[in-house]
Design a protein around this motif. Structure first.
Motif, short mmCIF file in Angstrom:
data_model
loop_
_atom_site.label_atom_id
_atom_site.label_comp_id
_atom_site.label_asym_id
_atom_site.label_seq_id
_atom_site.Cartn_x
_atom_site.Cartn_y
_atom_site.Cartn_z
N ASP A 184 -6.03 2.39 -11.27
CA ASP A 184 -6.40 3.14 -10.07
C ASP A 184 -7.47 2.38 -9.27
O ASP A 184 -7.43 2.36 -8.03
N TRP A 185 -8.40 1.77 -9.98
CA TRP A 185 -9.44 0.99 -9.30
C TRP A 185 -8.83 -0.22 -8.60
O TRP A 185 -9.19 -0.54 -7.46
N LEU A 186 -7.88 -0.88 -9.25
CA LEU A 186 -7.22 -2.04 -8.64
C LEU A 186 -6.44 -1.63 -7.39
O LEU A 186 -6.47 -2.35 -6.38
N VAL A 187 -5.75 -0.52 -7.47
CA VAL A 187 -5.00 -0.05 -6.30
C VAL A 187 -5.95 0.18 -5.12
O VAL A 187 -5.68 -0.25 -3.99
N GLY A 224 -7.01 0.01 -0.48
CA GLY A 224 -7.76 1.10 0.12
C GLY A 224 -6.86 2.32 0.26
O GLY A 224 -5.97 2.55 -0.55
N PRO A 225 -7.07 3.10 1.31
CA PRO A 225 -6.26 4.32 1.48
C PRO A 225 -4.86 4.04 2.02
O PRO A 225 -4.03 4.94 2.09
N GLN A 226 -4.57 2.80 2.43
CA GLN A 226 -3.28 2.49 3.05
C GLN A 226 -2.37 1.73 2.09
O GLN A 226 -1.80 0.70 2.44
N GLY A 227 -2.24 2.22 0.88
CA GLY A 227 -1.43 1.54 -0.11
C GLY A 227 0.06 1.74 0.09
O GLY A 227 0.50 2.53 0.93
N PRO A 228 0.88 1.01 -0.69
CA PRO A 228 2.34 1.16 -0.61
C PRO A 228 2.77 2.53 -1.14
O PRO A 228 1.98 3.26 -1.73
N ALA A 229 4.04 2.84 -0.96
CA ALA A 229 4.55 4.16 -1.38
C ALA A 229 4.41 4.36 -2.88
O ALA A 229 4.12 5.46 -3.34
N ASP A 230 4.63 3.30 -3.65
CA ASP A 230 4.51 3.38 -5.11
C ASP A 230 3.57 2.27 -5.58
O ASP A 230 4.01 1.24 -6.08
N PRO A 231 2.26 2.46 -5.40
CA PRO A 231 1.32 1.38 -5.70
C PRO A 231 1.32 0.95 -7.16
O PRO A 231 1.14 -0.22 -7.47
N ALA A 232 1.54 1.88 -8.09
CA ALA A 232 1.53 1.53 -9.51
C ALA A 232 2.66 0.56 -9.82
O ALA A 232 2.47 -0.43 -10.55
N SER A 233 3.85 0.84 -9.29
CA SER A 233 5.00 -0.04 -9.51
C SER A 233 4.78 -1.40 -8.85
O SER A 233 5.09 -2.45 -9.44
N THR A 234 4.23 -1.39 -7.63
CA THR A 234 3.96 -2.64 -6.93
C THR A 234 2.95 -3.48 -7.70
O THR A 234 3.09 -4.70 -7.83
N PRO A 282 -5.98 -0.66 -22.12
CA PRO A 282 -5.78 0.77 -21.91
C PRO A 282 -6.01 1.15 -20.45
O PRO A 282 -7.14 1.18 -19.98
N GLY A 283 -4.93 1.37 -19.72
CA GLY A 283 -5.04 1.84 -18.34
C GLY A 283 -5.37 0.78 -17.32
O GLY A 283 -5.69 1.11 -16.18
#
Length: 214
Positions: free
Chosen positions: A56-59, A64-74, A97-98
Motif C-alpha cells: 500500500d505504501w509503494l502504491v 499518489g491518489p491517481q493510481g491505475p485501476a488495479d494498482p496491486a496487480s500493476t 509479509p505484505g
C-alpha cells in the motif's frame, strides 16, 4: 565493512546518486532498467534498501491518489519485470509479509554509504578534527555522480526525495569547504566557491566562505 571504509571496486553497489543502476560485483554486467515504472519501483526500493516497503505504501509512493485501476496487480507485474531485469541479482529483490525490499548492506548502497560518511564527518567536525572531517566528507561527495540524480522517474515520493537529497548534498559540500578553509587551503578554493555562489546566489554561507577565501 564499516561506513568509513571504501568498498572494493569489485563490490556490488546499488546506485541512485547519479544514473540509477546496479553495479554487480567483480566484472559482471552493469544493470540498467529502462522501463519507467520498473525504474521507479527500483529507485523507491533503493531509497529504503534493507527495509520492507508495504504494498500500500509503494502504491501511494508511485502514483499518489491517481493510481491505475488495479494498482496491486500493476505493482506485482512491475516487480516481476524488475526481478527479471536484475538477472542474477534478482534474488536481492525479495518479497516479504505484505511488501517488497531490496536486500543490501549499507556499503552496497551509495546513498546509505553517503549518509553514514556524512554523519561520521559531522561528528569529527564537531569535535574539532578538521582533517578527519575533510577526508570523510570528500569520500561522501565522491559517491555523487554528475548530473546528480539525473534520471529518476517522476513520482510523488521520488520528486520530494530528490529535492531533499540535493539539499543535503549542498550542505555536505558547504561543510567540506569549511574544513578546507580551516586547513588553510583558501587559495585553491576561490574559483570553486565563486562558481557555487553564482550558481545559487541565495546560499548566504557560500558567499561568506568566498569572502573568507579571498
Amino acid at each position: 565493512m564499516t561506513a568509513g571504509e571504501r568498498p572494493s571496486s569489485e563490490s556490488l553497489r546499488f546506485c541512485i546518486l547519479g544514473a540509477l543502476e546496479v553495479r554487480p560485483p567483480a566484472h559482471g554486467r552493469l544493470v540498467t532498467v529502462r522501463q519507467p515504472l520498473p525504474r521507479a519501483v527500483l529507485a523507491t526500493l533503493v531509497l529504503r534498501a534493507g527495509q520492507l516497503c508495504p504494498r500500500d505504501w509503494l502504491v501511494e509512493a508511485l502514483w499518489g491518489p491517481q493510481g491505475p485501476a488495479d494498482p496491486a496487480s500493476t505493482l506485482r507485474t512491475c516487480v516481476y519485470g524488475l526481478r527479471r531485469s536484475l538477472g542474477t541479482l534478482g534474488s536481492r529483490l525479495q518479497t516479504g509479509p505484505g511488501g517488497f525490499l531490496i536486500a543490501a548492506a549499507e556499503a552496497e548502497v551509495d546513498l546509505q554509504l553517503y549518509r553514514a560518511l556524512d554523519a561520521q564527518a559531522r561528528v569529527a567536525w564537531d569535535r574539532g578534527d578538521a582533517v578527519a572531517a575533510a577526508r570523510l566528507l570528500g569520500e561522501a561527495l565522491r559517491l555523487w555522480r554528475e548530473p546528480a540524480m539525473r534520471d529518476l522517474p517522476c513520482t510523488p515520493l521520488l520528486d520530494g526525495a530528490k529535492a531533499r537529497l540535493l539539499a543535503q548534498r549542498a550542505a555536505t559540500e558547504e561543510t567540506w569547504l569549511d574544513t578546507q578553509l580551516a586547513l588553510g587551503r583558501h587559495r585553491d578554493l576561490v574559483s570553486r566557491i565563486r562558481a557555487l555562489a553564482l550558481q545559487d546566489p541565495r546560499r548566504e554561507h557560500v558567499w561568506a566562505q568566498l569572502m573568507l577565501a579571498l
